[in-house]
Design a protein around this motif. Structure first.
Motif, PDB file in Angstrom:
ATOM      1  N   GLU A 269       0.800  -1.216   0.000  1.00 43.49           N
ATOM      2  CA  GLU A 269       0.000   0.000   0.000  1.00 43.49           C
ATOM      3  C   GLU A 269       0.837   1.272   0.000  1.00 43.49           C
ATOM      4  O   GLU A 269       0.377   2.335  -0.417  1.00 43.49           O
ATOM      5  CB  GLU A 269      -0.931   0.005   1.225  1.00 43.49           C
ATOM      6  CG  GLU A 269      -1.913  -1.155   1.256  1.00 43.49           C
ATOM      7  CD  GLU A 269      -2.911  -1.093   0.111  1.00 43.49           C
ATOM      8  OE1 GLU A 269      -3.175   0.029  -0.391  1.00 43.49           O
ATOM      9  OE2 GLU A 269      -3.415  -2.156  -0.297  1.00 43.49           O
ATOM     10  N   SER A 270       2.084   1.151   0.476  1.00 43.57           N
ATOM     11  CA  SER A 270       2.916   2.351   0.589  1.00 43.57           C
ATOM     12  C   SER A 270       4.389   2.006   0.491  1.00 43.57           C
ATOM     13  O   SER A 270       4.776   0.826   0.563  1.00 43.57           O
ATOM     14  CB  SER A 270       2.638   3.054   1.925  1.00 43.57           C
ATOM     15  OG  SER A 270       3.069   2.223   2.997  1.00 43.57           O
ATOM     16  N   ASP A 272       6.582   2.806   2.708  1.00 44.58           N
ATOM     17  CA  ASP A 272       7.015   2.346   4.029  1.00 44.58           C
ATOM     18  C   ASP A 272       6.794   0.850   4.197  1.00 44.58           C
ATOM     19  O   ASP A 272       7.640   0.138   4.750  1.00 44.58           O
ATOM     20  CB  ASP A 272       6.248   3.108   5.119  1.00 44.58           C
ATOM     21  CG  ASP A 272       6.656   4.574   5.184  1.00 44.58           C
ATOM     22  OD1 ASP A 272       7.793   4.879   4.739  1.00 44.58           O
ATOM     23  OD2 ASP A 272       5.855   5.404   5.641  1.00 44.58           O
TER      24      ASP A 272
END
Length: 285
Positions: A269-270, A272
């Protein structure tokens, strides 16, 4: 009147021409003859076929499987044929080693432009060192100026037959060739070869052993007329026993296994989350 005059002129020219002049002409042509090229042609499983491991894991399945010329050998053959088309080579001889089925690949090589073929018959699987020694015996008979091989075969990926042959013959070698220029008169070749840091240009004296890399050329397709002509070109058979080479295997394959199946990828999703997975799961950071 014109025809009679031309005939009389022709008779005068022929009567005045000294026989030694024609002899000198033929000698000059012979002196300018091109190189004799010997090209290795190995029978391998076609590159487009999905490889299947035998149930007993002793090797890969070759029964009822499409077989072809090793792709790197095709590139070597194409380069030899191009040398002949340029006038730098006078004869291209294709050499294969194995059982009688190797004649199929030799016929393919003849259809691509080789002049004749040589099959070294062996029912036993040959290791690179044995192939190099057998090639050396063929070289003793054929006396080529240039030996062209693929840099490796796609079945064993050994990448050492050319180097071993160079050592056996004590000839110069140029491996991983991506460009080849031959100077027939000077009996030398200038080669561009691919290395880890880029490209390297070297010069070798002939006779020499050269192995072809992927970017040397793009092999032609055999045309139907040439396939028909190839059926009439000669293939000479030699027996391993007659060449006096020990082909006893020096390597033992313990087990052949298929590579592990690749795991399915995951969506993140990201950035990170990506970094976290690279650190904690893949452990590459």
């Amino acid at each position: 009147h014109l025809l009679r005059s031309m005939a009389a002129l022709l008779r005068r020219v022929l009567s005045c021409t000294h026989p030694t002049a024609w002899h000198g002409f033929h000698t000059s042509v012979a002196a300018q003859a091109g190189l004799k090229c010997l090209v290795g042609v190995k029978r391998v499983v076609d590159y487009a076929v999905k490889i299947r491991v035998k149930p007993d894991k002793t090797g890969v399945e070759t029964s009822n499987v499409k077989m072809s010329v090793n792709p790197f050998d095709e590139i070597a053959l194409e380069e030899a044929v191009r040398l002949k088309e340029k006038g730098a080579a006078s004869e291209v001889v294709a050499v294969s080693m194995g059982n009688a089925k190797c004649q199929e690949q030799l016929r393919q090589a003849l259809a691509m432009g080789a002049d004749r073929g040589i099959l070294v018959r062996s029912e036993q699987e040959l290791e690179p060192l044995a192939v190099a020694k057998l090639f050396a015996k063929v070289i003793e008979q054929e006396k080529p100026d240039l030996v062209l091989l693929g840099k490796q075969a796609i079945d064993g990926d050994c990448n050492n037959t050319g180097q071993m042959l160079s050592a056996v013959m004590q000839w110069p070698q140029a491996a991983f060739t991506s460009k080849l220029d031959v100077d027939v008169d000077a009996k030398k070749a200038v080669i561009v070869r691919e290395i880890d840091g880029g490209c390297e240009t070297i010069e070798v004296r002939l006779p020499a052993v050269i192995t072809a890399d992927l970017r040397l050329n793009e092999p032609r397709y055999a045309t139907l007329p040439n396939i028909v002509k190839a059926k009439k070109k000669p293939i000479n058979e030699l027996k391993v026993e007659d060449l006096g080479v020990d082909i006893t295997p020096r390597l033992q394959v313990m087990e052949t296994t298929e590579p592990e199946k690749r795991k399915a990828g995951v969506m993140v999703e990201s950035v990170d989350e990506l970094l976290d997975k690279l650190k904690s799961e893949a452990k590459v950071l």
